[in-house]
Design an enzyme around this catalytic site. Structure first.
Site, PDB file in Angstrom:
ATOM      1  N   CYS A 271     -21.833  19.733  13.216  1.00 60.32           N
ATOM      2  CA  CYS A 271     -21.348  19.918  14.577  1.00 60.32           C
ATOM      3  C   CYS A 271     -22.252  20.920  15.291  1.00 60.32           C
ATOM      4  O   CYS A 271     -23.093  21.549  14.669  1.00 60.32           O
ATOM      5  CB  CYS A 271     -19.933  20.445  14.559  1.00 60.32           C
ATOM      6  SG  CYS A 271     -18.846  19.515  13.489  1.00 60.32           S
TER       7      CYS A 271
ATOM      8  N   ARG B 247     -26.891  17.014  16.377  1.00 62.10           N
ATOM      9  CA  ARG B 247     -26.182  17.596  15.236  1.00 62.10           C
ATOM     10  C   ARG B 247     -24.837  16.909  14.959  1.00 62.10           C
ATOM     11  O   ARG B 247     -24.153  17.213  13.999  1.00 62.10           O
ATOM     12  CB  ARG B 247     -25.910  19.078  15.510  1.00 62.10           C
ATOM     13  CG  ARG B 247     -27.146  19.939  15.476  1.00 62.10           C
ATOM     14  CD  ARG B 247     -27.593  20.082  14.052  1.00 62.10           C
ATOM     15  NE  ARG B 247     -28.652  21.051  13.929  1.00 62.10           N
ATOM     16  CZ  ARG B 247     -28.639  22.042  13.050  1.00 62.10           C
ATOM     17  NH1 ARG B 247     -27.624  22.231  12.255  1.00 62.10           N
ATOM     18  NH2 ARG B 247     -29.664  22.846  12.954  1.00 62.10           N
TER      19      ARG B 247
ATOM     20  N   GLY C 201     -18.088  23.777   9.996  1.00 69.73           N
ATOM     21  CA  GLY C 201     -17.824  24.101   8.592  1.00 69.73           C
ATOM     22  C   GLY C 201     -16.540  23.443   8.137  1.00 69.73           C
ATOM     23  O   GLY C 201     -15.990  22.560   8.818  1.00 69.73           O
TER      24      GLY C 201
ATOM     25  N   GLU D 170     -30.126   3.696   7.624  1.00 72.01           N
ATOM     26  CA  GLU D 170     -29.724   4.725   8.585  1.00 72.01           C
ATOM     27  C   GLU D 170     -29.731   4.226  10.022  1.00 72.01           C
ATOM     28  O   GLU D 170     -28.802   4.482  10.765  1.00 72.01           O
ATOM     29  CB  GLU D 170     -30.708   5.906   8.528  1.00 72.01           C
ATOM     30  CG  GLU D 170     -30.439   6.921   7.475  1.00 72.01           C
ATOM     31  CD  GLU D 170     -31.362   8.118   7.641  1.00 72.01           C
ATOM     32  OE1 GLU D 170     -32.588   7.950   7.557  1.00 72.01           O
ATOM     33  OE2 GLU D 170     -30.849   9.223   7.859  1.00 72.01           O
TER      34      GLU D 170
ATOM     35  N   HIS E  39     -34.698  -6.400 -14.239  1.00 71.92           N
ATOM     36  CA  HIS E  39     -33.655  -6.018 -15.197  1.00 71.92           C
ATOM     37  C   HIS E  39     -32.251  -6.157 -14.603  1.00 71.92           C
ATOM     38  O   HIS E  39     -31.299  -5.609 -15.143  1.00 71.92           O
ATOM     39  CB  HIS E  39     -33.890  -4.586 -15.687  1.00 71.92           C
ATOM     40  CG  HIS E  39     -35.141  -4.441 -16.480  1.00 71.92           C
ATOM     41  ND1 HIS E  39     -35.266  -4.855 -17.788  1.00 71.92           N
ATOM     42  CD2 HIS E  39     -36.376  -3.973 -16.137  1.00 71.92           C
ATOM     43  CE1 HIS E  39     -36.494  -4.626 -18.221  1.00 71.92           C
ATOM     44  NE2 HIS E  39     -37.189  -4.089 -17.230  1.00 71.92           N
TER      45      HIS E  39
ATOM     46  N   LYS F  34     -27.815  15.204  12.227  1.00 74.71           N
ATOM     47  CA  LYS F  34     -29.138  15.642  11.780  1.00 74.71           C
ATOM     48  C   LYS F  34     -29.100  16.539  10.550  1.00 74.71           C
ATOM     49  O   LYS F  34     -29.867  16.363   9.630  1.00 74.71           O
ATOM     50  CB  LYS F  34     -29.847  16.356  12.934  1.00 74.71           C
ATOM     51  CG  LYS F  34     -31.246  16.853  12.602  1.00 74.71           C
ATOM     52  CD  LYS F  34     -32.191  15.709  12.376  1.00 74.71           C
ATOM     53  CE  LYS F  34     -33.602  16.160  12.028  1.00 74.71           C
ATOM     54  NZ  LYS F  34     -34.374  15.065  11.443  1.00 74.71           N
TER      55      LYS F  34
END
Ligand code: AGP
Length: 609
Positions: free
Chosen positions: A2, A28, A101, A489, A505, A604
């Site tokens: 954030c 962000r 956070g 992305e 494989h 980001k």
């Protein structure tokens, strides 16, 4: 993840000033945004799901504010809705708060607060902070914040206002970056310097446990028991005002891909000594003897930084003959890592703020290990806590998808490999030869950038594909993983990277005429082996794009499209093949009209674990 920006002004300021800062933070996190501002003894809040631009329409046209805090969110707890957007308040709307956070013990705190009569509106962990602060209020906001934070477990960067203290913002940090700045307009707080470039002359990076009080031109930072703002290291912002400007490019990602020739040069310029066929890395703060003692290297990182480490691990192994591995930082942290006396660790991170990498770094430091940083952002948490390492000098990277920082991280690791290699068994002649080759890389990357129309054409050929394998061996194996990551992305297409050898494989079971495979196969020591793997895919009707070097040759016969890159020494091939997979992902996503700079669900820098 954030973003936070706040201002305590010396006079009334246009609201657009805060919104401009918020807009710059949008890389962000961008699922909702909000703003709180204070007029005398009243706090106004507007918040909304969606992008920062959507919030503009909800604000008074002539909005002026003296104090305000704003937030752009990347949801952790609670969906991206209007009500979960920040700022959050206590039950009476007297405390307003924005938070980055995660509050780990929020459920227990919420239960206890509800039992004491607090009413909650959102599903977020953040809201408990506003209620807790309100409970501790006794005339002084900073005291209430300090007391409330004692009850909190988890990470935070917060900015708080209270109706009774107009003009004041209290900010606090633990595990989530915050920066305080002073400028002509007043005092500022932000989670990322980019938000206050041009507004702040001097800044100080808060440390964990710091509480800052901003009030117009006055400001203080409390560290520990003291209040010694003046003694802190104030620094100038090293970010140019133009960082948030994509110029003539439609996307920051494309701009940053195209910047790679110059960015790469910025990383190696001044760090090579041709005469001795070696590199010079002053920031490592190591004596020659220390290099000789290293018997293992561990490279810790996440995402693209991890993959740059995976390329670097091979380089260090090959040139310096030191056993080196790249490790996913969050897995490494919880693996009870063996920290040997002579093991050298690098924490690799563009932002220097990735929580998973920081926590792995701290675990190693706690065990007595030596950790150096490889970072792009100067003065970031990893740069400060390691105190030594290599800055990759890529310049500001704004797009969520990392591009130029991958190349520069690989270059930083290559220079380290060359330096240590030349102290061990690498010959002067080979050292010089590699240095001469490095000097040619920027022009070769320019040649690849000029292949854009061809790469777009190749992307058009695969436009219908919904599943991709990226396959490569040796140095091209981590590049294949990066190619798949980039496509996922920004184009939202299923893509997986494998060793081309591993494909037979198991993964080969999925190959049919609708499944696309991108072979990253420069003409190197494993080219013939990879070619065999390509034919195995072809034999099962798989569609194929081959990315090679020098000439298409016999590949043309077995592939739907071939991209030919300039010839390059095997160890340096990732500097070219990476650019090709970046451009392919970009063109593919742009054909599908994807929001390339703001892909859904991403942000980001991932500052939560
Ligand atoms: C890359 O395109 C990603 N956005 C992501 O994987 C990123 O590399 C990762 O989150 C690590 O970030 P950092 O380099 O800032 O630590």
């Amino acid at each position: 993840m954030c973003g936070i920006v706040g201002i305590s002004g010396v006079r009334k300021l246009p609201g657009g000033l805060l919104m401009e800062g918020l807009k710059r933070l949008e890389y962000r996190g961008y699922d909702s945004a909000g703003l709180a501002w204070q007029v005398h003894r009243r706090i106004w809040i507007r918040k909304k799901a969606g992008k920062v631009d959507d919030l503009w329409g909800d604000l008074p046209e002539d909005l002026e504010l003296r104090t305000g805090i704003a937030h752009t969110r990347w949801a952790t707890h609670g969906a991206p809705t209007d009500v979960n957007a920040h700022p959050h308040t206590d039950s009476d709307g007297r405390v307003a708060l924005v938070h980055n956070g995660v509050i780990d013990n929020y459920r227990a705190l919420k239960k206890a607060l509800e039992a004491r009569g607090h009413r909650f509106l959102s599903e977020t962990d953040t809201e408990v902070l506003a209620h807790l602060i309100a409970e501790h209020l006794n005339g002084n906001l900073e005291e209430a914040v300090a007391l409330a934070l004692r009850e909190v477990e988890g990470t935070y960067g917060i900015a708080v206002m209270h109706v009774n203290e107009p003009g004041k913002i209290v900010a606090a940090r633990r595990g989530s970056p915050l920066i305080v700045g002073i400028g002509e307009d007043g005092s500022l707080v932000a989670s990322d310097a980019v938000a206050i470039v041009g507004r702040a002359d001097r800044v100080v990076h808060l440390e964990d446990g710091d509480i800052a009080v901003l009030n117009g031109k006055e400001h203080e930072v409390r560290r520990g028991s003291g209040q010694v703002t003046a003694a802190f290291d104030w620094s100038m912002l090293d970010i140019p005002l133009t960082v948030a400007d994509k110029g003539a490019y439609p996307h920051f990602m494309l701009k940053e891909i195209m910047e790679q020739p110059e960015a790469l040069e910025d990383c190696f310029r001044g760090r090579i000594q041709r005469e001795f066929g070696t590199a010079r890395l002053g920031g490592l703060n190591m004596r020659p003897r220390d290099f000789l003692d290293i018997d293992r290297v561990r490279l810790l990182g996440c995402g693209t930084s991890y993959l740059a480490g995976a390329v670097g691990a091979r380089m260090i192994g090959e040139l310096a003959r030191i056993e080196t591995t790249a490790e996913y930082a969050p897995e490494y942290r919880y693996s009870n890592p063996i920290v040997g006396k002579n093991t050298l660790f690098f924490a690799i991170s563009q932002s220097g703020e990735t929580a998973d990498t920081i926590m792995a770094m701290r675990e190693v430091i706690r065990k007595g290990g030596k950790v150096l940083g490889i970072v792009n952002r100067v003065a970031s948490t990893i740069a400060r806590e390691t105190g030594a390492g290599i800055y990759i000098h890529a310049g500001f990277e704004y797009a969520v998808a990392s591009t130029k920082t991958m190349l520069n991280t690989m270059m930083a690791l290559f220079l380290f490999a060359l330096l240590v290699g030349r102290m061990r068994d690498l010959s002067l002649a080979r050292g010089r030869q590699l240095i001469d080759e490095i000097a040619l890389l920027p022009d070769k990357i320019r040649e690849i950038c000029a292949l854009r129309p061809q790469i777009r054409e190749a992307a058009m050929r695969f436009a219908e594909a919904e599943n991709f394998y990226y396959l490569g061996r040796g140095y091209s194996y981590p590049v294949s993983l990066e190619g798949a990551l980039k496509l996922k992305e920004i184009a939202y297409v299923h893509a997986e990277g494998y060793s081309a050898a591993e494909m037979k494989h198991g993964p080969i079971a999925l190959i049919d005429d609708k499944f696309a495979s991108i072979f990253v196969m420069p003409r190197d020591s494993v080219f013939n082996r990879t070619f065999t793997n390509l034919q195995e895919v072809r034999a099962r009707q798989g569609t194929v794009l081959a990315i090679t070097t020098r000439e298409a040759g016999e590949l043309a016969q077995f592939s739907d499209a071939v991209l030919v890159l300039p010839e390059v020494d095997e160890i340096l091939s990732p500097f070219l093949t990476t650019v090709a997979v970046q451009l392919f992902a970009y063109e593919f996503a742009s054909l599908r009209n994807c929001p390339i700079d703001q892909p859904k669900n991403l942000a980001k820098s991932v500052t939560v674990e």
